[in-house]
Design a protein around this motif. Structure first.
Motif, PDB file in Angstrom:
ATOM      1  N   GLY A 140       1.185  -1.303  -0.086  1.00  0.00           N
ATOM      2  CA  GLY A 140       0.270   0.275   0.271  1.00  0.00           C
ATOM      3  C   GLY A 140       1.191   1.123   0.094  1.00  0.00           C
ATOM      4  O   GLY A 140       0.416   2.350   0.454  1.00  0.00           O
ATOM      5  N   VAL A 141       1.716   1.352  -0.620  1.00  0.00           N
ATOM      6  CA  VAL A 141       2.871   2.311  -0.121  1.00  0.00           C
ATOM      7  C   VAL A 141       2.680   2.735  -1.556  1.00  0.00           C
ATOM      8  O   VAL A 141       2.706   2.670  -2.729  1.00  0.00           O
ATOM      9  N   THR A 155      13.617   1.397   3.345  1.00  0.00           N
ATOM     10  CA  THR A 155      12.980   0.431   3.759  1.00  0.00           C
ATOM     11  C   THR A 155      11.763   1.012   3.928  1.00  0.00           C
ATOM     12  O   THR A 155      11.573   2.011   5.051  1.00  0.00           O
ATOM     13  N   LEU A 156      11.273   1.142   3.514  1.00  0.00           N
ATOM     14  CA  LEU A 156       9.181   1.167   3.526  1.00  0.00           C
ATOM     15  C   LEU A 156       8.438   0.674   4.288  1.00  0.00           C
ATOM     16  O   LEU A 156       7.719  -0.344   3.021  1.00  0.00           O
ATOM     17  N   ALA A 157       7.671   0.612   5.152  1.00  0.00           N
ATOM     18  CA  ALA A 157       6.835  -0.256   5.813  1.00  0.00           C
ATOM     19  C   ALA A 157       5.244   0.014   4.838  1.00  0.00           C
ATOM     20  O   ALA A 157       5.431   0.853   4.422  1.00  0.00           O
ATOM     21  N   ASP A 158       4.582  -0.215   5.523  1.00  0.00           N
ATOM     22  CA  ASP A 158       3.285  -0.291   4.532  1.00  0.00           C
ATOM     23  C   ASP A 158       2.696   1.469   4.845  1.00  0.00           C
ATOM     24  O   ASP A 158       2.574   1.562   5.557  1.00  0.00           O
ATOM     25  N   ASP A 159       1.963   1.310   4.308  1.00  0.00           N
ATOM     26  CA  ASP A 159       1.388   2.740   3.456  1.00  0.00           C
ATOM     27  C   ASP A 159       2.168   3.964   4.595  1.00  0.00           C
ATOM     28  O   ASP A 159       1.557   4.658   4.110  1.00  0.00           O
ATOM     29  N   VAL A 160       3.115   3.855   3.459  1.00  0.00           N
ATOM     30  CA  VAL A 160       4.040   4.984   3.792  1.00  0.00           C
ATOM     31  C   VAL A 160       4.239   5.406   2.674  1.00  0.00           C
ATOM     32  O   VAL A 160       3.265   5.025   1.107  1.00  0.00           O
TER      33      VAL A 160
END
Length: 192
Positions: A56-57, A70-75
């Motif tokens: 969802g990024v 690293t980009l976590a969810d929803d960023v």
């Protein structure tokens, strides 16, 4: 279901791209990159082979997600956000062994033209203002602006600025928080 890529996009063999992800014009996803489901990668985006992008990024135009990011969810990454991966680059010195990891927590938003200096973490749901330069770790829910970025308040999960106080409640969605020892903690959502 699978992902969609514009004909001008390049997705190297060995890249892992989740279902429902959309990859737009002139974007390059390197072999080894991991991209979750339901993401959107705008025009002229680059994703390195050792980068990880959660589910969802949203990555807007002209953003490069280099190795060790690293980009976590929803960023959310606004247009032209800049990530670095070496603190002392030189054109004539290889520093691939010196990449410093950068992590962006779930639901965080990075404003247009923000720069994230490597080796730092951005907490969940933090909001980095447009043009800010992050040079240190950012706590969860922090609202950061300026050069270098400094905390000017706290933000709700919904993105609204929280009122001052030790137990603020979001005026928009009713979520409650607790401020303690320089940290913001999610408490609850108003049942009303």
């Amino acid at each position: 279901m699978s992902y969609q890529a514009h004909p001008t996009a390049i997705v190297d063999d060995g890249a892992r791209v989740g279902d429902g992800t959309r990859i737009w014009h002139w974007t390059h996803v390197s072999a080894g990159a991991e991209i979750g489901a339901d993401c959107s990668l705008g025009q002229n985006v680059y994703v390195g082979g050792k980068a990880v992008v959660g589910r969802g990024v949203k990555i807007q135009n002209n953003v490069s997600i280099y190795d060790s990011v690293t980009l976590a969810d929803d960023v959310f990454c606004g247009p032209s956000v800049v990530f670095t991966n070496v603190v002392n680059p030189r054109g004539h010195v290889s520093r691939k062994h010196a990449y410093r990891p950068t992590t962006v927590g779930r639901g965080a938003s990075l404003g247009a033209n923000a720069t994230i200096v490597c080796g730092h973490s951005i907490g969940e749901y933090a909001m980095i203002g447009a043009g800010a330069v992050v040079t240190r770790d950012v706590p969860a829910y922090a609202l950061m602006v300026g050069v270098p970025a400094r905390r000017v308040g706290w933000v709700c999960r919904c993105g609204e600025k929280l009122p001052a106080g030790d137990a603020p409640r979001c005026a928009d969605c009713g979520s409650g928080y607790r401020i303690e020892a320089g940290q913001c903690h999610f408490q609850e959502t108003d049942p009303a």
